[in-house]
Design an enzyme around this catalytic site. Structure first.
Site: not given
Ligand code: PAF
Length: 276
Positions: A28-30, A32-33, A57, A144, A183
């Site tokens: 779900n890249l934006h 920032g990624h 997680q 960050k 999110r």
């Molecule tokens: O920041 C995230 O997207 C996740 O916590 C990560 C580092 C890819 C681990 O699943």
């Protein structure tokens, strides 16, 4: 750009490039990624991005199932950004058997976001260690915006002597100050308009510290009260040391103000650093 789904194919592809730079993501890249990919490009011969929504997680009542999966759009953005390899494993590739061995991070994983999300950083640290073992990067880049995650992972790499440079990249923000996050897509129009108030609350706290105020508890409580008065449900606003996220002493100069709060059903986090 190669899109690879198995660890065996990934290792075969990367055996030809000793110095790859890695950006782990949950998709779900934006922008920032994409900025992280831009940071990675000049640092190594090959930029590897993983896309894996890591169940380990997420808490039982969290958004694992509804976490947005936008694989085709993500790949298009990564190709345009010059990514060389996308690693997109399914769950059985990462967890072929029950994950009974795990990274147990210290107390830092139980405060702040860790207090609100028990087990979250154990899941993050475990999957990132596995991904590091699969990708074997010379460097890895994290944003960050997820400050506590950055510190947990940087300390893990140092203490476990992993030969990987950890690069922390600045948070990318919308023009109104909202930190970019997957999110944010959950927010209604009205919530999206309200969302930058979290950043503003942290900036106000930072200004008070810069003005010489040292009553941290009052600054934190007032920031939370301001958010609550606007309809937020704050988890915390906390003034901490950058190095270990512990409460600062008189001599500490490198600080960070972190905040987490719910707006409707969406939990947002943000932080601002300062040097006194
Ligand atoms: O920041 C995230 O997207 C996740 O916590 C990560 C580092 C890819 C681990 O699943």
């Amino acid at each position: 750009m190669d899109v690879i789904h198995s660890v065996a194919d990934l290792r075969a592809r990367l055996s030809r490039v000793p110095n790859n730079v890695f950006v782990p993501t949950m998709g779900n890249l934006h922008d920032g990624h994409i900025r992280l990919v831009g940071n990675a490009k000049p640092r190594g011969a090959c930029t590897v991005v993983s896309i894996f929504v890591n169940r380990m997680q997420f808490g039982p009542r969290e958004d694992f199932d509804k976490y947005p999966r936008t694989f085709e759009a993500d790949c298009a953005k990564l190709a345009a950004a010059g990514c060389d390899v996308v690693f997109a494993p399914d769950e059985t590739e990462i967890y072929p058997e029950p994950q009974t061995y795990a990274v147990a991070p210290p107390e830092i994983a139980d405060i702040l976001d860790g207090a609100a999300r028990p087990g979250h950083f154990r899941g993050v640290a475990t999957v990132v260690l596995k991904l590091f073992n699969m990708v074997a990067p010379k460097a890895a880049i994290f944003g960050k915006k997820d400050y506590q995650q950055c510190i947990v992972l940087r300390n893990m790499v140092r203490q476990l002597a992993l030969p990987i440079e950890i690069i922390l990249a600045e948070t990318v923000r919308a023009s109104d100050g909202l930190a970019l996050s997957s999110r944010n897509g959950y927010l209604s129009e009205a919530e999206r308009a309200e969302a930058p108030a979290l950043h503003r609350a942290l900036l106000t706290a930072r200004e008070e510290l810069r003005d010489g105020k040292r009553d941290h508890l009052r600054i934190e409580l007032e920031a939370m009260a301001r958010l609550a008065a606007r309809g937020w449900r704050p988890d915390y606003v906390a003034i901490r040391r950058q190095a270990d996220l512990m409460p600062p002493g008189e001599a500490d100069r490198e600080l960070v103000v972190l905040g987490a709060a719910r707006l409707g059903a969406t939990r947002l986090i943000d932080n601002v650093e300062l040097t006194l």
